[in-house]
Scaffold this motif. Sequence first.
Motif, PDB file in Angstrom:
ATOM      1  N   LEU A 147     -17.337   7.885  15.495  1.00 53.06           N
ATOM      2  CA  LEU A 147     -17.086   9.273  15.108  1.00 53.06           C
ATOM      3  C   LEU A 147     -18.010  10.226  15.853  1.00 53.06           C
ATOM      4  O   LEU A 147     -17.571  11.268  16.359  1.00 53.06           O
ATOM      5  N   ARG A 158     -13.717  10.653  17.072  1.00 53.21           N
ATOM      6  CA  ARG A 158     -12.615  10.046  16.328  1.00 53.21           C
ATOM      7  C   ARG A 158     -12.996   8.600  16.038  1.00 53.21           C
ATOM      8  O   ARG A 158     -13.989   8.114  16.555  1.00 53.21           O
ATOM      9  N   VAL A 159     -12.165   7.925  15.251  1.00 48.21           N
ATOM     10  CA  VAL A 159     -12.438   6.540  14.881  1.00 48.21           C
ATOM     11  C   VAL A 159     -11.183   5.723  15.186  1.00 48.21           C
ATOM     12  O   VAL A 159     -10.072   6.116  14.802  1.00 48.21           O
ATOM     13  N   MET A 199     -17.389  10.082   6.109  1.00 46.80           N
ATOM     14  CA  MET A 199     -17.109  11.219   7.001  1.00 46.80           C
ATOM     15  C   MET A 199     -17.984  12.406   6.627  1.00 46.80           C
ATOM     16  O   MET A 199     -18.527  13.093   7.495  1.00 46.80           O
TER      17      MET A 199
END
Length: 184
Positions: free
Chosen positions: A127, A132-133, A154
């Motif tokens: 992240l 992003r993951v 998050m």
Amino acid sequence: MPDRLPPIPFDALTPAQQAVAQAVIDGPRGALYGPFIPLLRSPELMLAAQQMGEYLRYRSAIGTRLSELAILVTARHWDQQVEWAIHAPIAAQEGIAPNVIDAIARRQPPTGLAADEQAVYDFCVELQRDKRVADATYAAALRQFGEHGVTDLMGLNGYYTLLAMVLNATQQSAPPSTAAPLPE
């Protein structure tokens, strides 16, 4: 480098600043330090931030040990000495192995992580680094922590990124710590 927004004596604070400062002092942190010193210039922002941080740091769905791991990954990503000085000793106290803390400080993938620690580490690194993951990383975190835990993970990344930005922009000095400073 001098702190750009140094501490303000309590008696020089506005009533709004005194109220939010006292809320931090009276809460689980017990003192006004770190990012709350510069954030005090915006009492409403500081109040919202400290409330979010209090939840994420002390009551997140993934627990304190894994929250501290996420904080260390974020602090390392942002080269944030204040957060590292504060949280590396807490992470160790909460059960994050010294070799894991050292590897993160050196920007090396740690070895010997438990499955829950690996899920947190991979999620946070992706992240922060990739913004992003990957699907597999997300699925591993979801299996470990469920939707609530992934949401809090998050949140931890976002919250400690905010604090890192504040601390880096204001050039705040790291407090004395038992942790070695992050290497350049």
